[in-house]
Scaffold this motif. Sequence first.
Motif, PDB file in Angstrom:
ATOM      1  N   GLY A  39      27.667  49.567  29.796  1.00 36.68           N
ATOM      2  CA  GLY A  39      26.914  50.593  30.300  1.00 36.68           C
ATOM      3  C   GLY A  39      25.892  50.319  31.318  1.00 36.68           C
ATOM      4  N   GLU A  40      25.554  48.736  31.561  1.00 37.27           N
ATOM      5  CA  GLU A  40      24.636  48.278  32.257  1.00 37.27           C
ATOM      6  C   GLU A  40      25.239  48.245  33.654  1.00 37.27           C
ATOM      7  OE1 GLU A  40      23.056  44.835  30.652  1.00 37.27           O
ATOM      8  OE2 GLU A  40      21.911  45.877  28.825  1.00 37.27           O
ATOM      9  N   LEU A  41      24.487  48.279  34.757  1.00 32.92           N
ATOM     10  CA  LEU A  41      24.762  47.923  36.141  1.00 32.92           C
ATOM     11  C   LEU A  41      25.385  46.608  36.409  1.00 32.92           C
ATOM     12  CD1 LEU A  41      21.992  49.651  38.260  1.00 32.92           C
ATOM     13  CD2 LEU A  41      24.304  50.459  37.973  1.00 32.92           C
ATOM     14  N   LEU A  42      26.413  46.521  37.070  1.00 31.95           N
ATOM     15  CA  LEU A  42      26.979  45.139  37.412  1.00 31.95           C
ATOM     16  C   LEU A  42      26.091  44.201  37.978  1.00 31.95           C
ATOM     17  CD1 LEU A  42      30.395  46.372  38.571  1.00 31.95           C
ATOM     18  CD2 LEU A  42      29.888  45.498  36.342  1.00 31.95           C
ATOM     19  N   ASP A  43      25.939  43.113  38.017  1.00 29.18           N
ATOM     20  CA  ASP A  43      25.090  42.091  38.591  1.00 29.18           C
ATOM     21  C   ASP A  43      26.074  41.166  39.528  1.00 29.18           C
ATOM     22  OD1 ASP A  43      23.110  40.341  39.471  1.00 29.18           O
ATOM     23  OD2 ASP A  43      22.985  39.310  37.719  1.00 29.18           O
ATOM     24  N   TYR A  44      26.069  41.391  40.666  1.00 26.81           N
ATOM     25  CA  TYR A  44      27.106  40.521  41.758  1.00 26.81           C
ATOM     26  C   TYR A  44      26.314  39.640  42.674  1.00 26.81           C
ATOM     27  CZ  TYR A  44      31.635  42.654  40.785  1.00 26.81           C
ATOM     28  OH  TYR A  44      32.680  43.123  40.059  1.00 26.81           O
ATOM     29  N   GLN A  45      26.709  38.412  42.745  1.00 27.00           N
ATOM     30  CA  GLN A  45      26.079  37.636  43.622  1.00 27.00           C
ATOM     31  C   GLN A  45      27.235  37.406  44.833  1.00 27.00           C
ATOM     32  OE1 GLN A  45      23.080  36.388  43.248  1.00 27.00           O
ATOM     33  NE2 GLN A  45      22.933  37.246  41.256  1.00 27.00           N
ATOM     34  N   PRO A  46      26.444  36.965  46.140  1.00 29.39           N
ATOM     35  CA  PRO A  46      27.528  37.073  47.291  1.00 29.39           C
ATOM     36  C   PRO A  46      28.745  36.238  47.202  1.00 29.39           C
ATOM     37  CG  PRO A  46      25.193  37.204  47.956  1.00 29.39           C
ATOM     38  CD  PRO A  46      25.009  37.207  46.514  1.00 29.39           C
ATOM     39  N   HIS A  47      28.206  34.799  46.424  1.00 27.68           N
ATOM     40  CA  HIS A  47      29.430  33.908  46.289  1.00 27.68           C
ATOM     41  C   HIS A  47      30.619  34.534  45.533  1.00 27.68           C
ATOM     42  CE1 HIS A  47      30.226  29.826  47.076  1.00 27.68           C
ATOM     43  NE2 HIS A  47      30.749  29.893  45.692  1.00 27.68           N
ATOM     44  N   ASP A  48      30.352  35.604  44.660  1.00 34.69           N
ATOM     45  CA  ASP A  48      31.404  35.960  43.865  1.00 34.69           C
ATOM     46  C   ASP A  48      32.565  36.709  44.428  1.00 34.69           C
ATOM     47  OD1 ASP A  48      29.687  35.352  41.493  1.00 34.69           O
ATOM     48  OD2 ASP A  48      28.759  37.389  41.275  1.00 34.69           O
ATOM     49  N   PHE A  49      32.270  37.041  45.751  1.00 32.92           N
ATOM     50  CA  PHE A  49      33.329  37.668  46.299  1.00 32.92           C
ATOM     51  C   PHE A  49      34.415  36.470  47.180  1.00 32.92           C
ATOM     52  CE2 PHE A  49      30.240  40.913  46.626  1.00 32.92           C
ATOM     53  CZ  PHE A  49      30.959  41.998  46.436  1.00 32.92           C
ATOM     54  N   ARG A  50      33.923  35.228  47.055  1.00 30.31           N
ATOM     55  CA  ARG A  50      34.871  34.324  47.336  1.00 30.31           C
ATOM     56  C   ARG A  50      35.868  34.021  46.396  1.00 30.31           C
ATOM     57  NH1 ARG A  50      34.184  30.378  51.363  1.00 30.31           N
ATOM     58  NH2 ARG A  50      34.780  28.654  49.772  1.00 30.31           N
ATOM     59  N   ARG A  51      35.142  34.143  45.016  1.00 36.50           N
ATOM     60  CA  ARG A  51      35.938  33.940  43.444  1.00 36.50           C
ATOM     61  C   ARG A  51      37.129  35.093  43.676  1.00 36.50           C
ATOM     62  NH1 ARG A  51      34.131  29.868  40.270  1.00 36.50           N
ATOM     63  NH2 ARG A  51      31.895  29.325  40.712  1.00 36.50           N
ATOM     64  N   MET A  52      36.596  36.462  43.804  1.00 36.23           N
ATOM     65  CA  MET A  52      37.342  37.378  43.838  1.00 36.23           C
ATOM     66  C   MET A  52      38.658  37.375  44.674  1.00 36.23           C
ATOM     67  SD  MET A  52      34.868  40.592  43.663  1.00 36.23           S
ATOM     68  CE  MET A  52      33.427  40.679  42.408  1.00 36.23           C
ATOM     69  N   PHE A  53      38.226  36.681  46.075  1.00 38.07           N
ATOM     70  CA  PHE A  53      39.370  36.906  47.105  1.00 38.07           C
ATOM     71  C   PHE A  53      40.364  35.745  46.763  1.00 38.07           C
ATOM     72  CE2 PHE A  53      40.756  34.380  50.950  1.00 38.07           C
ATOM     73  CZ  PHE A  53      41.716  35.294  51.376  1.00 38.07           C
ATOM     74  N   ILE A  54      40.137  34.669  46.275  1.00 37.88           N
ATOM     75  CA  ILE A  54      40.869  33.540  45.904  1.00 37.88           C
ATOM     76  C   ILE A  54      41.677  34.102  44.785  1.00 37.88           C
ATOM     77  CG2 ILE A  54      41.156  31.043  44.899  1.00 37.88           C
ATOM     78  CD1 ILE A  54      38.682  30.488  46.799  1.00 37.88           C
ATOM     79  N   THR A  55      41.196  34.509  43.667  1.00 38.90           N
ATOM     80  CA  THR A  55      41.762  35.044  42.351  1.00 38.90           C
ATOM     81  C   THR A  55      42.864  36.161  42.761  1.00 38.90           C
ATOM     82  OG1 THR A  55      40.123  34.826  40.941  1.00 38.90           O
ATOM     83  CG2 THR A  55      41.748  36.071  40.204  1.00 38.90           C
ATOM     84  N   ASP A  56      42.481  37.253  43.650  1.00 37.91           N
ATOM     85  CA  ASP A  56      43.380  38.048  44.109  1.00 37.91           C
ATOM     86  C   ASP A  56      44.447  37.552  44.843  1.00 37.91           C
ATOM     87  OD1 ASP A  56      43.889  41.000  44.317  1.00 37.91           O
ATOM     88  OD2 ASP A  56      43.913  40.645  46.451  1.00 37.91           O
ATOM     89  N   ALA A  57      44.029  36.568  45.929  1.00 42.05           N
ATOM     90  CA  ALA A  57      44.965  36.019  46.890  1.00 42.05           C
ATOM     91  C   ALA A  57      46.307  35.198  45.993  1.00 42.05           C
ATOM     92  CB  ALA A  57      44.475  35.310  47.839  1.00 42.05           C
ATOM     93  N   ILE A  58      45.637  34.543  45.150  1.00 41.02           N
ATOM     94  CA  ILE A  58      46.789  33.718  44.214  1.00 41.02           C
ATOM     95  C   ILE A  58      47.449  34.493  43.231  1.00 41.02           C
ATOM     96  CG2 ILE A  58      47.096  31.964  42.503  1.00 41.02           C
ATOM     97  CD1 ILE A  58      44.891  30.572  43.691  1.00 41.02           C
ATOM     98  N   MET A  59      47.082  35.385  42.580  1.00 37.13           N
ATOM     99  CA  MET A  59      47.755  36.413  42.025  1.00 37.13           C
ATOM    100  C   MET A  59      48.593  37.329  42.762  1.00 37.13           C
ATOM    101  SD  MET A  59      46.716  36.225  38.641  1.00 37.13           S
ATOM    102  CE  MET A  59      47.566  37.854  38.072  1.00 37.13           C
TER     103      MET A  59
END
Length: 237
Positions: A39-59
């Motif tokens: 229930g707590e707000l998500l904590d994102y860093q700008p660098h996390d989006f690189r991980r998201m992109f690479i994970t989604d692309a490889i998947m």
Amino acid sequence: MPLLFQWQVNGEDHILSVNTIRKALNEVIEAAQLTHAAGELLDYQPHDFRRMFITDAIMNGLPPHIAQVIAGHDDINTTMHYNAVYPSAAIAAHQAFIARRRSLRPGEEYRVPTSEEWDAFLGHFERRKLSLGTCGRSFGSECVHEHACVRCAMLRVDPHERPRLEEIRVNLIARIAEAHREGWLGEVDGLSVSLAAAEDKLAQLDAEQDRRSAAVDLGLPSFPKVAGRVSDRPHVW
């Protein structure tokens, strides 16, 4: 500037600082009330989006080495650390990618070959066997040098056939001398090309022999050498 995050200040383009991007990101998360399971707000860093992109692309089937180039990583292991999926998931995604690729290709390419086609395929490798070695031309291609194998760059000379190649070289020298005596200038030109090719093949064999002889054989320790060693360390019982 070729940057994704930039803005204009007094009419000039400036890069956004990491803190500014982080602050804007947190404001969006708070406004959208994006929370995790607790229930707590998500904590994102700008660098996390690189991980998201690479994970989604490889998947979704992007080969990891392509993702490495896109991300600008020098080492593919860095890319795979960014890829937050288990190996089984990566394997399943790659298999799905291959299945999609095959579904887009003509079904004719995946049919069982006929007996005649299989015999032709095996016969191709039989026809590549030559007196001096092996022809390296690909399947389904004809000899473009009219079987003048000594001149052909696709000829891979067997080192055991070096004496035969030296005999050919000696024979070519004698034939060139005869052609000079008889005034057969056309023969001289053709035989000279063959002689140069034969000498080039001999030079290739010499270079290969030098490369092999330059290797250092470390060998393997024999059992007596290993078992015969004595340790001065006291035994602990």
